[in-house]
Motif scaffolding. Structure first.
Motif, PDB file in Angstrom:
ATOM      1  N   GLU A  97       0.673  -1.259   0.162  1.00 33.62           N
ATOM      2  CA  GLU A  97      -0.237  -0.092  -0.144  1.00 33.62           C
ATOM      3  C   GLU A  97       0.790   1.385  -0.008  1.00 33.62           C
ATOM      4  OE1 GLU A  97      -2.683  -0.325   3.216  1.00 33.62           O
ATOM      5  OE2 GLU A  97      -3.057  -2.152   2.784  1.00 33.62           O
ATOM      6  N   ALA A  98       2.052   1.218   0.255  1.00 33.77           N
ATOM      7  CA  ALA A  98       2.904   2.224   0.337  1.00 33.77           C
ATOM      8  C   ALA A  98       2.965   2.974  -0.999  1.00 33.77           C
ATOM      9  CB  ALA A  98       4.453   2.069   0.920  1.00 33.77           C
ATOM     10  N   GLN A  99       3.215   4.350  -1.014  1.00 37.93           N
ATOM     11  CA  GLN A  99       3.337   5.030  -2.324  1.00 37.93           C
ATOM     12  C   GLN A  99       5.021   4.995  -2.644  1.00 37.93           C
ATOM     13  OE1 GLN A  99       1.666   8.868  -1.521  1.00 37.93           O
ATOM     14  NE2 GLN A  99      -0.027   8.302  -3.021  1.00 37.93           N
ATOM     15  N   ARG A 100       5.430   5.013  -3.687  1.00 37.73           N
ATOM     16  CA  ARG A 100       6.672   4.987  -4.333  1.00 37.73           C
ATOM     17  C   ARG A 100       6.866   6.342  -5.140  1.00 37.73           C
ATOM     18  NH1 ARG A 100       9.153   0.133  -3.249  1.00 37.73           N
ATOM     19  NH2 ARG A 100       7.624  -1.530  -2.786  1.00 37.73           N
ATOM     20  N   ALA A 101       8.095   6.907  -4.809  1.00 37.44           N
ATOM     21  CA  ALA A 101       8.377   8.185  -5.366  1.00 37.44           C
ATOM     22  C   ALA A 101       9.737   7.823  -6.177  1.00 37.44           C
ATOM     23  CB  ALA A 101       8.586   9.341  -4.500  1.00 37.44           C
ATOM     24  N   ASN A 102       9.978   8.315  -7.286  1.00 38.33           N
ATOM     25  CA  ASN A 102      10.988   8.322  -8.327  1.00 38.33           C
ATOM     26  C   ASN A 102      12.046   9.154  -7.468  1.00 38.33           C
ATOM     27  OD1 ASN A 102      10.240   6.303 -10.508  1.00 38.33           O
ATOM     28  ND2 ASN A 102       9.207   8.210 -11.175  1.00 38.33           N
ATOM     29  N   ILE A 103      13.444   9.056  -7.518  1.00 40.14           N
ATOM     30  CA  ILE A 103      14.212   9.621  -6.965  1.00 40.14           C
ATOM     31  C   ILE A 103      15.457  10.409  -8.095  1.00 40.14           C
ATOM     32  CG2 ILE A 103      16.172  10.027  -5.020  1.00 40.14           C
ATOM     33  CD1 ILE A 103      14.981   7.359  -4.117  1.00 40.14           C
TER      34      ILE A 103
ATOM     35  N   ASN B 227      15.397   7.831   6.542  1.00 39.16           N
ATOM     36  CA  ASN B 227      14.904   8.850   6.031  1.00 39.16           C
ATOM     37  C   ASN B 227      15.773   9.736   4.856  1.00 39.16           C
ATOM     38  OD1 ASN B 227      14.285  11.757   5.959  1.00 39.16           O
ATOM     39  ND2 ASN B 227      13.263  11.359   7.896  1.00 39.16           N
ATOM     40  N   LEU B 228      15.212   9.673   3.659  1.00 38.69           N
ATOM     41  CA  LEU B 228      15.987  10.437   2.617  1.00 38.69           C
ATOM     42  C   LEU B 228      16.407  11.754   2.721  1.00 38.69           C
ATOM     43  CD1 LEU B 228      17.308  10.092  -0.162  1.00 38.69           C
ATOM     44  CD2 LEU B 228      14.867  10.723  -1.149  1.00 38.69           C
ATOM     45  N   ARG B 229      15.391  12.537   3.202  1.00 29.89           N
ATOM     46  CA  ARG B 229      15.781  13.967   3.543  1.00 29.89           C
ATOM     47  C   ARG B 229      16.880  14.150   4.662  1.00 29.89           C
ATOM     48  NH1 ARG B 229      13.634  18.880   2.035  1.00 29.89           N
ATOM     49  NH2 ARG B 229      11.670  17.821   1.231  1.00 29.89           N
ATOM     50  N   PHE B 230      16.731  13.520   5.645  1.00 27.53           N
ATOM     51  CA  PHE B 230      17.588  13.478   6.820  1.00 27.53           C
ATOM     52  C   PHE B 230      19.137  13.064   6.143  1.00 27.53           C
ATOM     53  CE2 PHE B 230      20.098  11.879  10.148  1.00 27.53           C
ATOM     54  CZ  PHE B 230      20.248  12.823  10.935  1.00 27.53           C
ATOM     55  N   ILE B 231      19.274  12.078   5.428  1.00 23.39           N
ATOM     56  CA  ILE B 231      20.536  11.397   5.158  1.00 23.39           C
ATOM     57  C   ILE B 231      21.001  12.674   4.018  1.00 23.39           C
ATOM     58  CG2 ILE B 231      21.647   9.781   3.490  1.00 23.39           C
ATOM     59  CD1 ILE B 231      20.690   8.943   6.524  1.00 23.39           C
ATOM     60  N   SER B 232      20.446  12.863   3.098  1.00 21.68           N
ATOM     61  CA  SER B 232      20.709  13.998   1.937  1.00 21.68           C
ATOM     62  C   SER B 232      21.287  15.363   2.595  1.00 21.68           C
ATOM     63  CB  SER B 232      19.517  14.304   1.036  1.00 21.68           C
ATOM     64  OG  SER B 232      19.183  12.973   0.360  1.00 21.68           O
ATOM     65  N   GLU B 233      20.261  15.895   3.450  1.00 20.21           N
ATOM     66  CA  GLU B 233      20.524  17.176   4.054  1.00 20.21           C
ATOM     67  C   GLU B 233      21.732  17.133   5.014  1.00 20.21           C
ATOM     68  OE1 GLU B 233      16.892  18.717   5.601  1.00 20.21           O
ATOM     69  OE2 GLU B 233      16.319  19.503   3.649  1.00 20.21           O
ATOM     70  N   SER B 234      22.087  15.899   5.679  1.00 22.82           N
ATOM     71  CA  SER B 234      23.151  15.673   6.489  1.00 22.82           C
ATOM     72  C   SER B 234      24.592  15.892   5.627  1.00 22.82           C
ATOM     73  CB  SER B 234      23.240  14.568   7.167  1.00 22.82           C
ATOM     74  OG  SER B 234      22.024  14.485   8.022  1.00 22.82           O
ATOM     75  N   ILE B 235      24.655  15.628   4.538  1.00 23.36           N
ATOM     76  CA  ILE B 235      25.784  15.785   3.724  1.00 23.36           C
ATOM     77  C   ILE B 235      25.762  17.137   2.835  1.00 23.36           C
ATOM     78  CG2 ILE B 235      26.037  13.318   3.358  1.00 23.36           C
ATOM     79  CD1 ILE B 235      25.029  13.875   0.305  1.00 23.36           C
TER      80      ILE B 235
ATOM     81  N   ASN C  91      14.155  18.564  -2.701  1.00 25.82           N
ATOM     82  CA  ASN C  91      12.768  19.078  -3.086  1.00 25.82           C
ATOM     83  C   ASN C  91      11.879  17.946  -3.362  1.00 25.82           C
ATOM     84  OD1 ASN C  91      10.872  20.798  -4.077  1.00 25.82           O
ATOM     85  ND2 ASN C  91      11.436  20.779  -6.254  1.00 25.82           N
ATOM     86  N   TYR C  92      10.730  17.986  -2.859  1.00 26.34           N
ATOM     87  CA  TYR C  92       9.863  16.809  -3.058  1.00 26.34           C
ATOM     88  C   TYR C  92       8.565  17.308  -3.910  1.00 26.34           C
ATOM     89  CZ  TYR C  92       6.232  13.208  -2.045  1.00 26.34           C
ATOM     90  OH  TYR C  92       5.275  12.180  -1.851  1.00 26.34           O
ATOM     91  N   ASP C  93       8.367  16.755  -4.964  1.00 26.05           N
ATOM     92  CA  ASP C  93       7.278  17.160  -5.914  1.00 26.05           C
ATOM     93  C   ASP C  93       6.050  16.199  -5.605  1.00 26.05           C
ATOM     94  OD1 ASP C  93       5.478  17.796  -7.896  1.00 26.05           O
ATOM     95  OD2 ASP C  93       6.957  17.822  -9.671  1.00 26.05           O
ATOM     96  N   LYS C  94       5.263  16.547  -4.906  1.00 28.91           N
ATOM     97  CA  LYS C  94       4.280  15.575  -4.343  1.00 28.91           C
ATOM     98  C   LYS C  94       3.496  14.993  -5.579  1.00 28.91           C
ATOM     99  CE  LYS C  94       1.076  14.603  -0.554  1.00 28.91           C
ATOM    100  NZ  LYS C  94       0.546  14.935   0.884  1.00 28.91           N
ATOM    101  N   PRO C  95       2.696  16.103  -6.147  1.00 25.48           N
ATOM    102  CA  PRO C  95       1.807  15.552  -7.302  1.00 25.48           C
ATOM    103  C   PRO C  95       2.565  14.405  -8.219  1.00 25.48           C
ATOM    104  CG  PRO C  95       1.555  18.034  -6.950  1.00 25.48           C
ATOM    105  CD  PRO C  95       2.872  17.402  -6.230  1.00 25.48           C
ATOM    106  N   ALA C  96       3.778  14.968  -8.717  1.00 22.63           N
ATOM    107  CA  ALA C  96       4.685  13.759  -9.537  1.00 22.63           C
ATOM    108  C   ALA C  96       5.323  12.754  -8.938  1.00 22.63           C
ATOM    109  CB  ALA C  96       5.757  14.810 -10.242  1.00 22.63           C
ATOM    110  N   LEU C  97       4.994  12.694  -7.423  1.00 25.86           N
ATOM    111  CA  LEU C  97       5.780  11.542  -6.649  1.00 25.86           C
ATOM    112  C   LEU C  97       7.110  11.559  -7.188  1.00 25.86           C
ATOM    113  CD1 LEU C  97       3.050   8.780  -6.304  1.00 25.86           C
ATOM    114  CD2 LEU C  97       4.060  10.065  -4.755  1.00 25.86           C
ATOM    115  N   SER C  98       7.901  12.759  -7.089  1.00 28.43           N
ATOM    116  CA  SER C  98       9.222  12.537  -7.561  1.00 28.43           C
ATOM    117  C   SER C  98      10.134  13.429  -6.463  1.00 28.43           C
ATOM    118  CB  SER C  98       9.647  12.795  -9.139  1.00 28.43           C
ATOM    119  OG  SER C  98       9.188  14.367  -9.175  1.00 28.43           O
ATOM    120  N   ILE C  99      11.274  13.168  -6.273  1.00 31.73           N
ATOM    121  CA  ILE C  99      12.309  13.689  -5.319  1.00 31.73           C
ATOM    122  C   ILE C  99      13.501  14.071  -6.052  1.00 31.73           C
ATOM    123  CG2 ILE C  99      13.433  13.540  -3.283  1.00 31.73           C
ATOM    124  CD1 ILE C  99      11.343  11.351  -2.405  1.00 31.73           C
TER     125      ILE C  99
END
Length: 150
Positions: A27-33, A119-127, A132-140
């Motif tokens: 049931e989890a949504q998946r987003a492209n990275i 957590n993708l944001r935490f890891i990414s911002e730590s480096i 930027n998360y585009d919620k309607p497009a399900l892309s990060i």
């Protein structure tokens, strides 16, 4: 006997609430990275909390970090090649460490499909990356700093 059965039912109920409220594979949504406009070979799972979670090894290797896993403590440690950044996260632990400094996570790392998700944001911002998360497009979209892997 009835008391033991009641306790067992309560424990099973609580366990099912916590395990499905964080993640349910079907049931989890998946987003492209995308990192520096390049689509990655794996997706982020969007937890029910709204946080993008990714397999720890894949994201750390994408960021050219050395990765070690301690199966006893269920802790992953990732280090930049020059050792200037060290990130530590543990399964089901709301506290993460970057260079020894503790941070409170909005979503704990969790085990799903025998993979630890972080957590993708935490890891990414730590480096030092911008996320930027585009919620309607399900892309990060992640832009790495010049000092990180390009």
């Amino acid at each position: 006997m009835k008391k033991n059965m009641f306790v067992l039912v309560v424990v099973l109920f609580i366990t099912s609430i916590f395990s499905t409220s964080i993640y349910a594979a079907g049931e989890a949504q998946r987003a492209n990275i995308y990192v520096n406009n390049e689509k990655l070979d794996f997706n982020a799972l969007i937890a029910y909390s709204g946080v993008a979670m990714v397999p720890f090894r894949e994201i750390f290797e994408q960021y050219d970090m050395k990765v070690s896993w301690d199966n006893t403590s269920k802790t992953v440690t990732a280090s930049s090649q020059d050792g200037s950044t060290v990130i530590k996260l543990s399964q089901d632990n709301k506290t993460a460490y970057v260079n020894g400094k503790s941070y409170s996570l909005s979503q704990t790392p969790f085990l799903g499909e025998n993979i630890l998700y972080v957590n993708l944001r935490f890891i990414s911002e730590s480096i030092g990356a911008k996320v930027n998360y585009d919620k309607p497009a399900l892309s990060i979209h992640i832009t790495l700093p010049k000092t990180a892997k390009e």
